[in-house]
Each structure stands twice: as C-alpha cells, then as structure tokens.
Design an enzyme around this catalytic site. Structure first.
Site, PDB file in Angstrom:
ATOM      1  N   GLY A  19       1.107  -0.889  -0.488  1.00  0.00           N
ATOM      2  CA  GLY A  19      -0.005   0.080   0.620  1.00  0.00           C
ATOM      3  C   GLY A  19       0.709   1.537   0.278  1.00  0.00           C
ATOM      4  CE  LYS A  41       6.341   4.394   7.537  1.00  0.00           C
ATOM      5  NZ  LYS A  41       5.007   5.397   8.693  1.00  0.00           N
ATOM      6  CG  ASP A 134      -2.978  10.259   9.447  1.00  0.00           C
ATOM      7  OD1 ASP A 134      -2.820   9.049   8.814  1.00  0.00           O
ATOM      8  OD2 ASP A 134      -4.340  10.801   8.904  1.00  0.00           O
TER       9      ASP A 134
END
Length: 883
Positions: A19, A41, A134
């Site tokens: 993703g 990431k 977030d």
C-alpha cells in the site's frame, strides 16, 4: 517509481507492494538475516530530498521503537540504501478496519473491544510523549488477537500530553514545528478542528480521531461527510453528527455520550486522556446494552421493543392472511448428515470427490486383492461401482458438467466418461498428483518437476506452466490448484521451505501474475462463495469474493475431525449445490522394533512402541538408526538407539522429513534423505551428533539411500526425475559426488544392496511384470540373474556375502545361498518364516539382519490404524445460514 520485487534494501529483499500513504510506500519484504517476513515503509524520493522530513521519518522509528505494546505495530529497524530511506516493521496478518467497515458496522461487542484496545495503545503512546495525529480506520489492523495501531508516520513528540494546545510546539529533531507554515497534516475526515486551523496537535487531537473511529465502527458511516473538501471542513468545524442511537439504535446510549464527549469542538471540553476513554469503554462493555440508561428510561425502551415486536407479529399474521409470501420467514434448513459404508469388497474409501452437480461421488478404494481403482456412487443409490479401466488410478477429479472424471496413472493424465467407455490419454504427467477441470475446458495439475502447476487442454496437448513460484520469498513449489467459477482464475497453494509455511494464491490461465490472499492451512476448495480448508483437523469456511479476489470476515467451523496430512492434504470435497463429503481421521498405527530368530520367534525388543520405518543396524551391531514420526503427526526424524542399553537419541533436527538412514562402513557417519523441497535430497552427518548436516547431492530428483560399499567409495541409492519417472538404481561416488547408473530401464529398479565384498548388487525390478529380486555384477561388466521366483523386494546381505535375504509374497522372509565365483551360483529361495512386518508401505525396508544372519530386526505392527468413516452432509450451505 515503486520498488520492484527482488530489490534489496540492505539485508531486506522486497517481495510485493502492500500500500501507500502520504508518508511512504509500504512493501512486503524478507529479512534475509533472520528469515522472516516484514513490512517496509519507504519514504518517497521527493520527500526524502528534504532534510526535515527525513529527520521526522527517522524520529518515527526512534519514538515507536522506544516502547512495546500488544496493540501497536512493532518497529524493528530503520535505515537507508542510496536515496531510499526505509522503516522496517512487523508484518501484520489481518485486515484493516477500513476494509472491514466496507461490510457494514461492527457488532457492539467488537466496537467496544477494539475501542478499548485502540484507546489503550494511544494511552501508552501519549504517556511516552507520542501523538499519532493520523488515527483512522486505515491505520488500524484487525487481527485474530484484536486491533493493532500502526503508521505513526505523522506522529510527533508532544512533550506533556495534557494542557494547552500550544504545548510542545517544537520537535527535538526539527528546526521548526511541522505546522509552522500552516500545513495541515492528517486525513480530513478524522481531523480535529484545531488541526484544520493549523494549530499544534496534542493528545486531545487523537481523542477526537478516536471518537470518529468509534462512531464509524458503530454506525458504518463517517461522523463527518461533505461533497467537497470545503463542505467537509465546514461540517467538522460547525456541525454535529447524527446520534449513534438514530442510526444504530441497538448500541448502548452510553457509547453515544462517550463519542459526543470525544467530538467536542473545543479541546478543553473533550475527554482529556485516552486512559479516561478506555475506562469508560470498559465500563460500557461490562454494563451491557443498557449501560448508562436510567431505570425508567430502560423500562420505556423495553416497552417500545415489546410493542415493536407485537406490531411486527401482527404484520406477519396479516401478511400470511393476504398471501404475501415475500414477508414469510425463510425456514432454517436442517442439514442431513450420514456416513457412507464402503462396498463389501473394498477396505476403505479415500480421496472422496463430489461431482459439481452433487449427484455422484467418486473415490479411490483398494479391494481385497490389493488393487486400487476409482469407484463411483450415485448419491441416490446405496451401491458403488468400480469404474473399469481405472486400475492403479489416483486422485480423481470431475469435469464441470459432471460427465467425466480425470485421473493419473502410469505417468499420464487420463479422462473417462463415467457413463461408460475406455480411458482417453490427455498428456504425459509423470508426477501428476492433483488436478482441476475448468469451465473453459482447461485442466490444471500439480506434482511436476518444475515444482509449478501445469495447464493443458482437456482435449489433449503438451502441458505448460500456469503458476509462478515466489522463490525470493522462499517458496519452493506450488500445488492443489482449483478453478474459480469463471474458468480463467484459480486458487492454489504455495509452499515455503518449511512444510507448514503455505500461502493461498490466485493465478490465471491467461498470465503468470499472482495475487496472494492469505495463509493456507491445507489444500483449499472454493464452493458457493466460500473458501474451505482444514486447520487442526477442523474444516473451516470463510467468505470469498472471486471478482474482488478478497477474503472477508473470519473463518468459522463446518466440520470437526477432518483428516489432513502434514503436507497439507485434506480429505474433503464440497459442491456449490450443497453437498459436502469428508473423511474423518482414524486412529494412527504404531510399530514395535523386535528381534526374531531364523524361525521367526521373538527374542528381543528395541525401544518403546512408536511410528518407526527403515531401520539400519550399524556395522558393528551396537547401534540402530531408524526413522521415527511423532505421535499425532509431524515430520519424521532419525534416531539412534544404543542396542546394549536400549537408549535412544535424536540424530536429525530438520523441519521436514528425514528418513532412510545408512551407516558408513566404519560406523562414523550416517547418510540419509531429507525432504527439504518438493523431492528428497541426500545428506550426511557424523555419528555422535556433534557435527552439522552436509549436503551430498541436490537436484531435480527423489533420492533414497540404501547401502554403502565396504570401501566407503560408493553410496547406493535409487532415484527418479521428470525425465525418468521410473525408479533407477545408481551408485554415488563419495569422491566427486557423481552418480553412475547401476540398473536403469523403462521399468522400476529400486532398493539396491551391495554385497559385502563389493562385487554384486541386489535390487528389486518390475521388468518381469511384478516386483522381483535381481543380482548383477558391480561395477561390471558381468552377468545379471533373477534370484526370486514368486515376487520379491527389500534384499539384504549376510555379513559374509554368502546369503541373501528378501521379502517374498505374503511377507515371507526368503533365504538364498550364494556361492562366489564367475559366475556366482544362487540356490533356490527357501522360506524361513512369515515375517510379522508392518503392512504399511515403506520406502526402503521393513527389516534388517544381524551380521551373522541369525537374527532379524523387524518393524512389526503394534496397533493397526483404523480408517476413519466417510461422512456426507446434504445442504452444508444450510449450516452456514446459522453463522
């Protein structure tokens, strides 16, 4: 540009994308040092060019790795490779809360349980001075153990977590606040008003996001929505979301009040800490559906509910009177469950396969004469019929129209009309093991030398590869294909280097692209919108959308005690029309290791009962090496037993089967086979357990070691490959690791045993039509002699080479006197006794002989396995309606 599979970032190898978000792209990767899968990431290069963002990225790693919490994603490492800056995290097995919410709101119990876990994770982070900034459903993973908070990509060190909004404005690693230029950081639907205004965020900003997430879990709708970014911001700044009770009235009112307290516009009016939110959620969970409701209100609510049910009952009566069938409740079906009785002339039903239309059942069976063939039973009949022409066949599977069966025998794939007719060859399939026939008249099958699933037209042709093996991810082969309804896509299982590491993939006959959709506990089947597989002998069903290629929800049990093998095989079959068939696991057999004399009389016992195979007595007669499989299943390992003290020690510690031990002539080493990939390789290890396993030979073959020359120069084994599907006997040079043929023909040659003087080799062969024992000169040239006269296998020599033993028909142990010479002379075989050896199939041998030929070590059955029953469930889909 996204990173491609195979890209290396330090010691991490990229496998596939997972993703992307505002602070980076996420990939599945493999840690080559520790052999585990991780999530990586990678900071986008345009952001990595900014020193401040790189600093913030590294700060994330330091902050999150500074504490450990079961509901927070663990950070393992941080680094950079060239211009790529990356963060290494645990790879979480589950689905995101965002994906789960696409199916609708969560049950109240799950809302509260996940909410408690998220709040507890936030509390831990806030106490460490970390603010997420977030929090949203996309950053919450739902696993079998609960919720897990991830992606602190927008987190910052907040200093004191309680107090004014302006506290902690400066990050310890940045020259100015992240919001210094009015930047809005976060995802709009879950951002607090102060974030939208560009003010500094503190712990209460995460409390606002928690309220948004709780609201969405309870209602299935976002708390704030808008047709545009401007209208969305306006809603957040000035409007209140509809009460939860208005959208989902079965939720407790106290949850509604808690969410409202989290969504107060002014941070000072909000719940101030995640700890307080967690405590309130726990109180609501303990209080049940009426939590926070005063007694009179609760009573009125119950009265309204009674009135509602009375009204519904009246409407139902009216509907019945008026004949409104659409309002009539659908009756809950009751599945019919019964056991199949095998035909009188067969020993057991194996590998049951229900036809797509549910009208016929095909299965393998062995009759009283030992002949294996395919039988077919009409489900509306009590009798099953042998399918002529299928002798020796295995693994039947149906055509989509339920007219034909395909099967493997003699190294080929065949099809046969179940209404009558001869078998028709489709293609060569030397190792064909299991298959699937699709609606586009294409057949898939596994068990090939290329370790991949093959495809071929049902009309015949040459097979070609249909799957891609994920070797960078440690995958060694693929198996168990099954077509999905479109006849183009199919599911299959990819096997890792360890037998219990399996992934469920989706492939296509039109391309080699692969989609991985989860772990696989066993072979899988698709039927009526569900994926079925067996885990811990429980048949599980999980919803699956073939179009979206996604699993949904949690798996739930359909049947208990379903037989499954350690390699992932599982004895079940389901049709989309509603019939399920499975075989239950029976009791396992156990063996004894017993010494018998030349008359067959028991004269000693070695060890305790267990699951033994392929014994090998050391040259000096003091030790025994034997393969043993643990009770209840699992990989076989080799054990050595001190025969004088009757004490055993484990010799091999592989994660897959280790078997077929052979002693070196001086007793200092043991050669054995290890099933580390699709086939067995030969290994060597010093006796005593102090040395490591060393590979003798690895190639695209199955190898079984049998005997070692007294000179130590040759290790005899039998082997086969895709080019030579029949077994051949070979001798492996221990000097240069090259094999030379001993006996190779279009027939099977197996179990080679070299005479003690190294001049003759005895082996089994099927060249005469059945298994017989032959002897030929070694290394040659020389003669070749058939020495058995009525079936024979498992030849063993006496220590002086003057006598040869083998197992004949009816398990009689036979003796042949051997007179050396050119040519040697062999007496007629003489029976010694009927050996009480286990009838279970052995790769190599079920007995060994003492050096003087006066005693025989026998693998004897202690407890014969009981074959489990075959169960049929009619309308198994009705069982799912109750879930």
């Amino acid at each position: 540009m996204p990173l491609q599979p195979g890209t290396k970032l330090g010691t991490y190898e990229i496998l596939a994308p997972l993703g992307a978000g505002g602070m980076g792209e996420v990939y599945r990767a493999r840690d080559t040092r520790l052999g585990r899968e991780v999530a990586i990431k990678v900071l986008p290069k345009d952001l990595a060019a900014t020193a401040e963002i790189r600093a913030r990225f590294e700060r994330e790693a330091r902050l999150i790795s500074s504490f450990n919490h079961p509901n927070i994603c663990t950070v393992h490492d941080v680094g950079h490779e060239g211009d790529d800056f990356f963060l290494v995290m645990e790879l979480i097995d589950g689905q995101s809360l965002a994906d789960r919410l696409q199916q609708g709101p969560l049950p109240t119990a799950e809302v509260l349980r996940y909410g408690i876990q998220i709040a507890d994770a936030l509390d831990k982070a806030h106490r460490a001075g970390i603010i997420h900034r977030d929090l949203k459903p996309g950053n919450v993973m739902i696993t079998k153990n609960g919720a897990k908070l991830l992606d602190f990509g927008l987190a910052r060190s907040g200093g004191p977590v309680a107090g004014a909004a302006g506290s902690g404005t400066h990050s310890p690693t940045m020259s100015r606040p992240l919001t210094a230029e009015g930047t809005i950081v976060g995802t709009f639907q879950y951002m607090a008003p102060e974030q939208l205004e560009g003010s500094d965020a503190d712990a209460r900003t995460d409390i606002w996001a928690l309220g948004c997430v709780l609201y969405e879990m309870a209602t299935g709708r976002r708390a704030f929505e808008g047709k545009s970014q401007a209208s969305l911001i306006s809603a957040i700044m000035s409007k209140e979301p509809p009460p939860i009770a208005q959208i989902a009235p079965m939720n407790p009112p106290a949850l509604d009040r808690l969410v409202k307290a989290c969504l107060e516009k002014n941070p000072d009016d909000r719940i101030q800490t995640a700890h307080d939110a967690k405590l309130q959620l726990q109180w609501i969970l303990e209080g049940g559906s009426q939590a926070g409701v005063a007694a009179p209100v609760a009573a009125r609510r119950k009265s309204r509910e009674r009135l509602a049910w009375l009204a519904l009952g009246a409407m139902t009566v009216v509907a019945v009177i008026l004949g409104a069938a659409a309002l009539k409740p659908k009756p809950v079906s009751r599945p019919v469950i019964f056991e199949l009785t095998p035909p009188a002339q067969v020993r057991a039903i194996d590998l049951p396969r229900i036809s797509p239309d549910g009208r016929r059942l095909a299965f393998n069976a062995i009759d009283s004469l030992g002949t294996q063939s395919i039988w077919v039973r009409q489900m509306n009949s009590l009798d099953a019929q042998r399918l002529p022409g299928t002798e020796g066949a295995s693994r039947p599977f149906w055509s989509p129209d339920s007219r034909f069966l395909a099967f493997f025998t003699g190294g080929k794939l065949y099809k046969i009309d179940v209404a009558g007719g001869p078998p028709i060859a489709i293609c060569n399939a030397p190792r064909g093991a299991d298959g699937s026939w699709g609606t586009r008249n294409v057949i898939l099958f596994d068990g090939t030398s290329a370790d991949s699933v093959q495809k071929v037209s049902a009309a015949g042709g040459t097979p070609t590869g249909a799957t891609r093996i994920d070797r960078p991810n440690g995958e060694t082969y693929t198996a168990w294909p099954q077509f999905l309804p479109d006849g183009r896509h199919f599911i299959y299982v990819g096997y890792g280097s360890a037998a219990d590491v399996r992934k469920l993939h989706i492939g296509s006959i039109d391309s080699r692209d692969v989609t991985t959709i989860g772990d696989a506990a066993s072979r899988v089947e698709y039927a009526a919108g569900y994926i079925l597989q067996v885990r811990d002998n429980v048949l599980l069903a999980q919803k699956f959308n073939p179009g979206a290629r996604k699993l949904a929800g949690d798996p739930f049990p359909v049947a208990q005690n379903v037989e499954a093998g350690v390699s992932g095989s599982a004895r079940f079959s389901a049709s989309s029309e509603g019939t399920l068939v499975y075989r239950s696991g029976g009791s396992e057999s156990t063996n004894r290791l017993v010494w018998v004399d030349r008359s067959g009389k028991e004269v000693g016992v070695v060890g305790s009962p267990g699951r033994y195979s392929n014994p090998s007595v050391s040259p000096d007669g003091t030790e025994l090496a034997v393969a043993m499989r643990p009770s209840g299943g699992g990989s076989a390992s080799i054990w050595t037993i001190d025969l004088s003290r009757n004490l055993g020690s484990r010799f091999t510690f592989t994660t897959t089967d280790a078997d077929n031990p052979v002693w070196s002539p001086d007793g200092s080493r043991i050669a054995f086979s290890v099933d580390r990939s699709a086939f067995a390789d030969l290994y060597l290890k010093p006796f005593g357990g102090t040395g490591a396993d060393s590979l003798l030979v690895r190639h695209d073959e199955a190898d079984v070691p049998c005997s070692w020359s007294s000179s130590g120069d040759w290790l005899f084994h039998f082997t086969r490959s895709s080019e030579r599907p029949n077994w051949d006997a070979e001798a492996l040079s221990m000097r240069d690791r090259r094999s030379v043929p001993v006996a190779a023909s279009p027939f099977h040659e197996f179990q080679p045993a070299l005479s003690p003087d190294g001049t003759l080799v005895a082996y089994g062969s099927t060249e005469s039509g059945g298994a017989e024992v032959y002897v030929q000169a070694f290394p040659g040239p020389g003669g070749k002699w058939r020495v058995s006269n009525a079936a024979g296998a498992e030849p063993r020599w006496r220590g002086d080479g003057r006598e040869l033993f083998y197992l004949g028909d009816d398990r009689r142990l036979m003796s042949i006197t051997v007179t050396p010479g050119t040519p040697p002379k062999f007496s007629l075989p003489q029976p010694l006794f009927t050996a009480p050896v286990s009838p279970d199939q052995q790769t190599r041998n079920r007995y060994d002989v003492s050096r003087d030929g006066q005693r025989f070590l026998i693998v004897q059955t202690a407890n014969q396995a009981a074959v489990g029953p075959t169960t049929v469930v009619l309308d198994w889909l009705g069982m799912l309606e109750k879930q």
